[in-house]
Design a protein around this motif. Structure first.
Motif, PDB file in Angstrom:
ATOM      1  N   SER A   8      72.352 144.573 -32.328  1.00 37.94           N
ATOM      2  CA  SER A   8      72.406 145.987 -31.930  1.00 37.94           C
ATOM      3  C   SER A   8      73.209 146.759 -32.968  1.00 37.94           C
ATOM      4  O   SER A   8      74.289 146.344 -33.362  1.00 37.94           O
ATOM      5  N   SER A  10      73.856 150.153 -32.466  1.00 45.86           N
ATOM      6  CA  SER A  10      74.443 151.356 -31.853  1.00 45.86           C
ATOM      7  C   SER A  10      74.497 151.215 -30.335  1.00 45.86           C
ATOM      8  O   SER A  10      73.766 150.412 -29.763  1.00 45.86           O
ATOM      9  N   PRO A  11      75.342 152.053 -29.681  1.00 50.39           N
ATOM     10  CA  PRO A  11      75.363 152.050 -28.217  1.00 50.39           C
ATOM     11  C   PRO A  11      73.977 152.361 -27.655  1.00 50.39           C
ATOM     12  O   PRO A  11      73.575 151.798 -26.637  1.00 50.39           O
ATOM     13  N   THR A  14      71.897 149.230 -27.499  1.00 52.99           N
ATOM     14  CA  THR A  14      72.341 148.349 -26.405  1.00 52.99           C
ATOM     15  C   THR A  14      71.851 148.906 -25.065  1.00 52.99           C
ATOM     16  O   THR A  14      71.373 148.168 -24.201  1.00 52.99           O
ATOM     17  N   GLU A  36      84.127 140.230 -25.292  1.00 49.34           N
ATOM     18  CA  GLU A  36      85.463 140.835 -25.366  1.00 49.34           C
ATOM     19  C   GLU A  36      85.444 142.301 -24.928  1.00 49.34           C
ATOM     20  O   GLU A  36      84.393 142.924 -24.898  1.00 49.34           O
ATOM     21  N   LEU A  37      86.637 142.829 -24.697  1.00 46.19           N
ATOM     22  CA  LEU A  37      86.815 144.250 -24.365  1.00 46.19           C
ATOM     23  C   LEU A  37      86.063 145.123 -25.365  1.00 46.19           C
ATOM     24  O   LEU A  37      86.197 144.930 -26.573  1.00 46.19           O
ATOM     25  N   THR A  39      82.905 145.415 -26.121  1.00 43.24           N
ATOM     26  CA  THR A  39      81.712 144.964 -26.850  1.00 43.24           C
ATOM     27  C   THR A  39      80.441 145.666 -26.346  1.00 43.24           C
ATOM     28  O   THR A  39      79.404 145.598 -27.004  1.00 43.24           O
ATOM     29  N   GLY A  40      80.514 146.284 -25.171  1.00 39.88           N
ATOM     30  CA  GLY A  40      79.347 147.050 -24.706  1.00 39.88           C
ATOM     31  C   GLY A  40      78.729 146.572 -23.407  1.00 39.88           C
ATOM     32  O   GLY A  40      77.596 146.914 -23.096  1.00 39.88           O
ATOM     33  N   LYS A  41      79.476 145.808 -22.616  1.00 40.19           N
ATOM     34  CA  LYS A  41      78.943 145.283 -21.356  1.00 40.19           C
ATOM     35  C   LYS A  41      78.568 146.426 -20.416  1.00 40.19           C
ATOM     36  O   LYS A  41      77.473 146.460 -19.858  1.00 40.19           O
ATOM     37  N   GLU A 107      80.134 141.622 -15.006  1.00 37.14           N
ATOM     38  CA  GLU A 107      80.943 141.654 -16.232  1.00 37.14           C
ATOM     39  C   GLU A 107      82.088 140.662 -16.080  1.00 37.14           C
ATOM     40  O   GLU A 107      82.634 140.495 -15.011  1.00 37.14           O
ATOM     41  N   TRP A 108      82.508 140.059 -17.168  1.00 34.18           N
ATOM     42  CA  TRP A 108      83.566 139.040 -17.183  1.00 34.18           C
ATOM     43  C   TRP A 108      83.216 137.883 -16.248  1.00 34.18           C
ATOM     44  O   TRP A 108      84.068 137.362 -15.530  1.00 34.18           O
ATOM     45  N   GLU A 132      81.582 148.941 -37.253  1.00 33.43           N
ATOM     46  CA  GLU A 132      82.138 149.557 -36.063  1.00 33.43           C
ATOM     47  C   GLU A 132      81.162 149.526 -34.890  1.00 33.43           C
ATOM     48  O   GLU A 132      81.558 149.376 -33.742  1.00 33.43           O
ATOM     49  N   THR A 133      79.891 149.691 -35.180  1.00 32.13           N
ATOM     50  CA  THR A 133      78.911 149.804 -34.091  1.00 32.13           C
ATOM     51  C   THR A 133      77.909 148.650 -34.071  1.00 32.13           C
ATOM     52  O   THR A 133      76.932 148.706 -33.333  1.00 32.13           O
ATOM     53  N   ARG A 135      76.740 144.990 -32.954  1.00 31.94           N
ATOM     54  CA  ARG A 135      77.021 143.985 -31.930  1.00 31.94           C
ATOM     55  C   ARG A 135      75.910 142.945 -31.974  1.00 31.94           C
ATOM     56  O   ARG A 135      74.747 143.287 -32.158  1.00 31.94           O
TER      57      ARG A 135
END
Ligand code: ATP
Ligand code: MG
Length: 161
Positions: A8, A10-11, A14, A36-37, A39-41, A107-108, A132-133, A135
């Motif tokens: 991915s 970009s947001p 995703t 991780e925190l 990441t886009g979940k 999530e998690w 930065e973007t 994933r």
């Protein structure tokens, strides 16, 4: 099938994957999200809500563990981040949601391994170095239903282009 991998960029991309997952979702599907925190979940869950035609997506406070939305099917968005002790899970009665007709997105999910259904789509999100973007999103089916879902995803070209 070993699994699918999406790079991915970009947001939006995703979110698009989530939308297709939501469109393909069937009664009682379970999607486990790990990453991780940041990441886009949640971004992916918003796409799933979109794909399930949820009209009223409300941003609720982060301490809420279970959010319920009405779309083509009920969507249960479960976020186990705030779970402090594994014993707390038992008190939540999540099994009721896993085995209902709604779609569960967790999530998690790694915080509650003992209570999760064995058949699921496991989605792992990872940061990409020096981006930065970027994933890396890996989808791994456990069970026939989710292999079928993965096959349906592969032919949705919009996701992969
Ligand atoms: N390719 C990408 N996919 C998804 N989000 C991205 C991407 N690139 C940048 N972002 C940004 O990363 C953030 C992801 O936030 P999000 O709340 O979805 O993460 P999360 O995994 O749910 O975090 P948490 O563990 O805190 O719940 C957003 O600010 C989003 O705009
Ligand atoms: Mg989140």
């Amino acid at each position: 099938m070993e699994g699918l991998e999406l790079a991915s960029r970009s947001p939006e991309q995703t979110h698009l994957l989530g939308r297709h997952l939501g469109e393909l979702a069937r009664e009682a599907d379970v999607f486990l999200l790990i990453g991780e925190l940041g990441t886009g979940k949640t971004c992916l869950v918003q796409g799933i809500a979109d794909g399930l035609a949820v009209e009223e997506y409300a941003f609720s406070p982060s301490f809420v563990i279970l959010r319920e939305y009405q779309g083509r099917l009920p969507l249960y968005h479960i976020d186990l981040y705030r779970l402090e002790r594994p014993e707390e899970i038992a008190d939540l009665g999540l099994e009721e949601y896993f085995y209902s007709r709604g779609v569960c997105v967790i999530e998690w999910a790694e915080r509650a391994p003992s209570i999760l259904p064995e058949e699921n789509l496991l989605v792992t999100l990872r940061y990409v170095a020096d981006s930065e973007t970027g994933r890396c999103i890996c989808l791994k089916p456990h069970g026939e239903r989710y292999r079928q879902l993965s096959n349906e995803l592969t032919v949705r070209e919009e996701i992969w282009s």
